[in-house]
Design a protein around this motif. Sequence first.
Motif, PDB file in Angstrom:
ATOM      1  N   LYS A   1       0.963  -1.038  -0.022  1.00 17.09           N
ATOM      2  CA  LYS A   1      -0.286  -0.014   0.063  1.00 17.09           C
ATOM      3  C   LYS A   1       0.739   1.090   0.058  1.00 17.09           C
ATOM      4  O   LYS A   1       1.763   1.434   0.682  1.00 17.09           O
ATOM      5  CB  LYS A   1      -0.850  -0.072   1.402  1.00 17.09           C
ATOM      6  N   GLY A   2       0.497   2.120  -1.052  1.00 13.28           N
ATOM      7  CA  GLY A   2       1.305   3.425  -1.118  1.00 13.28           C
ATOM      8  C   GLY A   2       2.608   3.260  -1.729  1.00 13.28           C
ATOM      9  O   GLY A   2       3.258   4.255  -1.813  1.00 13.28           O
ATOM     10  N   LYS A   3       2.903   2.016  -1.986  1.00 11.63           N
ATOM     11  CA  LYS A   3       4.466   1.706  -2.766  1.00 11.63           C
ATOM     12  C   LYS A   3       4.395   1.962  -4.411  1.00 11.63           C
ATOM     13  O   LYS A   3       3.339   1.820  -5.044  1.00 11.63           O
ATOM     14  CB  LYS A   3       4.789   0.366  -2.347  1.00 11.63           C
ATOM     15  N   LYS A   4       5.417   2.253  -4.957  1.00 14.53           N
ATOM     16  CA  LYS A   4       5.610   2.260  -6.320  1.00 14.53           C
ATOM     17  C   LYS A   4       6.033   0.801  -6.661  1.00 14.53           C
ATOM     18  O   LYS A   4       7.003   0.062  -6.167  1.00 14.53           O
ATOM     19  CB  LYS A   4       6.718   3.068  -6.846  1.00 14.53           C
ATOM     20  N   VAL A   5       5.138   0.156  -7.602  1.00 13.02           N
ATOM     21  CA  VAL A   5       5.528  -1.279  -7.945  1.00 13.02           C
ATOM     22  C   VAL A   5       5.368  -1.268  -9.539  1.00 13.02           C
ATOM     23  O   VAL A   5       4.585  -1.040 -10.150  1.00 13.02           O
ATOM     24  CB  VAL A   5       4.167  -1.997  -7.431  1.00 13.02           C
ATOM     25  N   ALA A   6       6.403  -2.105 -10.090  1.00 19.49           N
ATOM     26  CA  ALA A   6       6.575  -2.595 -11.528  1.00 19.49           C
ATOM     27  C   ALA A   6       5.796  -3.668 -11.769  1.00 19.49           C
ATOM     28  O   ALA A   6       6.121  -4.697 -11.094  1.00 19.49           O
ATOM     29  CB  ALA A   6       7.870  -2.704 -11.777  1.00 19.49           C
ATOM     30  N   VAL A   7       4.616  -3.509 -12.130  1.00 18.13           N
ATOM     31  CA  VAL A   7       3.518  -4.641 -12.375  1.00 18.13           C
ATOM     32  C   VAL A   7       3.728  -5.382 -13.604  1.00 18.13           C
ATOM     33  O   VAL A   7       2.605  -6.408 -14.050  1.00 18.13           O
ATOM     34  CB  VAL A   7       2.166  -4.011 -12.016  1.00 18.13           C
ATOM     35  N   GLY A   8       4.774  -5.086 -14.544  1.00 11.80           N
ATOM     36  CA  GLY A   8       4.633  -6.096 -15.686  1.00 11.80           C
ATOM     37  C   GLY A   8       3.927  -5.112 -16.834  1.00 11.80           C
ATOM     38  O   GLY A   8       3.391  -4.292 -16.588  1.00 11.80           O
ATOM     39  N   PRO A   9       4.231  -5.988 -18.138  1.00  9.30           N
ATOM     40  CA  PRO A   9       3.672  -4.968 -19.343  1.00  9.30           C
ATOM     41  C   PRO A   9       2.094  -5.043 -19.298  1.00  9.30           C
ATOM     42  O   PRO A   9       1.456  -5.794 -18.714  1.00  9.30           O
ATOM     43  CB  PRO A   9       4.174  -5.904 -20.563  1.00  9.30           C
ATOM     44  N   ALA A  10       1.317  -4.193 -19.726  1.00  6.67           N
ATOM     45  CA  ALA A  10       0.098  -4.086 -19.920  1.00  6.67           C
ATOM     46  C   ALA A  10      -0.467  -5.106 -20.800  1.00  6.67           C
ATOM     47  O   ALA A  10       0.297  -5.568 -21.732  1.00  6.67           O
ATOM     48  CB  ALA A  10      -0.607  -2.713 -20.411  1.00  6.67           C
ATOM     49  N   GLY A  11      -1.407  -6.038 -20.625  1.00  5.60           N
ATOM     50  CA  GLY A  11      -1.830  -7.003 -21.403  1.00  5.60           C
ATOM     51  C   GLY A  11      -1.094  -8.602 -20.951  1.00  5.60           C
ATOM     52  O   GLY A  11      -1.362  -9.638 -21.348  1.00  5.60           O
TER      53      GLY A  11
ATOM     54  N   LEU B   1      -5.119  -8.843  -5.158  1.00  6.18           N
ATOM     55  CA  LEU B   1      -5.513  -7.660  -4.476  1.00  6.18           C
ATOM     56  C   LEU B   1      -6.613  -7.806  -3.691  1.00  6.18           C
ATOM     57  O   LEU B   1      -6.829  -7.514  -2.685  1.00  6.18           O
ATOM     58  CB  LEU B   1      -5.417  -6.483  -5.276  1.00  6.18           C
ATOM     59  N   PRO B   2      -7.977  -8.086  -4.473  1.00  8.99           N
ATOM     60  CA  PRO B   2      -9.040  -8.312  -3.753  1.00  8.99           C
ATOM     61  C   PRO B   2      -9.305  -9.137  -2.527  1.00  8.99           C
ATOM     62  O   PRO B   2      -9.899  -9.069  -1.686  1.00  8.99           O
ATOM     63  CB  PRO B   2     -10.192  -8.625  -4.980  1.00  8.99           C
ATOM     64  N   LEU B   3      -8.312 -10.482  -2.755  1.00 10.47           N
ATOM     65  CA  LEU B   3      -8.323 -11.324  -1.635  1.00 10.47           C
ATOM     66  C   LEU B   3      -7.779 -10.866  -0.278  1.00 10.47           C
ATOM     67  O   LEU B   3      -7.884 -11.008   0.726  1.00 10.47           O
ATOM     68  CB  LEU B   3      -7.339 -12.514  -2.050  1.00 10.47           C
ATOM     69  N   HIS B   4      -6.854  -9.554  -0.587  1.00 11.46           N
ATOM     70  CA  HIS B   4      -6.173  -8.856   0.694  1.00 11.46           C
ATOM     71  C   HIS B   4      -6.845  -7.493   0.747  1.00 11.46           C
ATOM     72  O   HIS B   4      -6.538  -6.482   1.400  1.00 11.46           O
ATOM     73  CB  HIS B   4      -4.737  -8.707   0.152  1.00 11.46           C
ATOM     74  N   ASP B   5      -8.304  -7.297   0.308  1.00  8.54           N
ATOM     75  CA  ASP B   5      -8.829  -6.306   0.608  1.00  8.54           C
ATOM     76  C   ASP B   5      -8.202  -4.684   0.160  1.00  8.54           C
ATOM     77  O   ASP B   5      -8.095  -3.922   0.735  1.00  8.54           O
ATOM     78  CB  ASP B   5      -9.287  -6.042   2.102  1.00  8.54           C
ATOM     79  N   MET B   6      -7.555  -5.154  -1.136  1.00  5.71           N
ATOM     80  CA  MET B   6      -6.851  -4.064  -1.702  1.00  5.71           C
ATOM     81  C   MET B   6      -7.215  -3.995  -3.247  1.00  5.71           C
ATOM     82  O   MET B   6      -7.940  -4.946  -3.909  1.00  5.71           O
ATOM     83  CB  MET B   6      -5.521  -4.353  -1.668  1.00  5.71           C
ATOM     84  N   GLU B   7      -6.714  -2.707  -3.905  1.00  5.90           N
ATOM     85  CA  GLU B   7      -7.133  -2.682  -5.392  1.00  5.90           C
ATOM     86  C   GLU B   7      -5.825  -1.832  -5.884  1.00  5.90           C
ATOM     87  O   GLU B   7      -4.843  -1.413  -5.099  1.00  5.90           O
ATOM     88  CB  GLU B   7      -8.379  -1.860  -5.576  1.00  5.90           C
ATOM     89  N   MET B   8      -5.765  -1.863  -7.211  1.00  8.93           N
ATOM     90  CA  MET B   8      -4.633  -1.315  -7.921  1.00  8.93           C
ATOM     91  C   MET B   8      -4.185   0.068  -7.533  1.00  8.93           C
ATOM     92  O   MET B   8      -3.206   0.473  -7.407  1.00  8.93           O
ATOM     93  CB  MET B   8      -4.738  -1.290  -9.357  1.00  8.93           C
ATOM     94  N   ASP B   9      -5.564   0.970  -7.186  1.00  9.35           N
ATOM     95  CA  ASP B   9      -5.096   2.349  -6.620  1.00  9.35           C
ATOM     96  C   ASP B   9      -4.287   2.354  -5.329  1.00  9.35           C
ATOM     97  O   ASP B   9      -3.960   3.472  -4.977  1.00  9.35           O
ATOM     98  CB  ASP B   9      -6.538   2.991  -6.680  1.00  9.35           C
TER      99      ASP B   9
END
Length: 310
Positions: free
Chosen positions: A135-145, A156-164
Motif C-alpha cells: 500500500k502506497g508503494k511504487k510497483v513495476a507490475v509488468g507489461p499491460a496485457g 489484491l481483492p483477496l487482501h482487501d486491496m485494489e490497484m489504486d
Amino acid sequence: MNKLIKNFLAITSVAMIASSVAIAEEYRIGTASLGGAFYPIGQSISNLVSKHTDGEISMVPVVTGGSVQNPRLIHSGEVEIAITNNNLSLLATKGLGPYQKTGKIEMSAVAALHPSVLHMIVLADSDINTIEDLKGKKVAVGPAGGGTLGFINFLLPLHDMEMDDMTPSFLSYSDGFSQLTDGNVDAAFALSGYPAGAVMQASAGNKLKFISFSAGMLDKATEANKAFKAVTIPAEVYGTEGDATVIGVNNMLIAPNSMSADVVEKIVAAVFDHLDEFKAENSNAKQIDPAASLSLAIPLHEGAARYFNK
C-alpha cells in the motif's frame, strides 16, 4: 539438337529442380516481453521446429504482451501458435474475464510447458514483507496485457486491496527489475518460469527477497482458483536468504482450432521427440512433464491428441 531445344530443356530442368525444393511455411509463436521465460522458451521451440520438420516449417518467436494477450493474437491471426497458462486458456475459450470483449476464442491446447510463478521481489533491506505492505508503494507490475496483471487483479481483492492502493508502472520485466535495482520502484513483479532472466540480472549485483503471503493467504488463493498452486523456489536460484513459497500456474502452447492437425502433430513431434535437446538449450524446459499435456484446462488440438495418445 538445335539451340532452341537445348534452351527449352535447360529451362525445364531448372523449373523441375526449383519445384522439388520445399519452401518452409513460416509460423509465428507469441511469447511475452523480454526478461521473462516465455521468449527464451519460444526461441527454443522455434529452433527445434525449424530444425526437425524436414524443412517444411520454420518458426520465429514474437515479443508480445504475454499470456493474457496471446489468445487474442491467436484470435486475430497475428500469431499462429502461442504460450499462455491454464487459467487464461479456459477463460479465453469461454469468453470470460479479460476476453469478454473478444468473445469465445476458438483455440485448443497443443502441449503442456513449464510452470510460471509470480515473482514478487524487493531488495533485501526493504521494509516490504507482505502483499499488504505494498500500500502506497511504487510497483513495476509488468507489461499491460501480460499475465502478471491477471494475478495481481486476482490477489489484491483477496487482501482487501485494489490497484489504486499502490502506484503501478507498466514495464517489461527487464525494465521493471532495472527500475527496482535503480531505486525508482519499491517492488517488481514478473510472472515467469524460474530462473527468470530479469530477476537473475537483478540478483547479480543486489541481494533480493520475495514478498511473502500472510498466514493462510496462499491457501485462500489456491482454494479460490484451482488452476493456481503453491510452488517452492529454492534459495540458490536467486541467492535469497531462504526458500520462497510462491503462487504459480502451469503453462501451455495453444493454437487455433483451424490449424491443420498434420502441422500441429509435426510441431509437437519436433519438440517432444527432442526433449533432451530442448532441456539442454533451455533450463525451464527441465520442468516440463509431457504427461501433463493430457490434463490441461482445455482440450488438446486433434494433431496434439494424435501425438500424446499414441
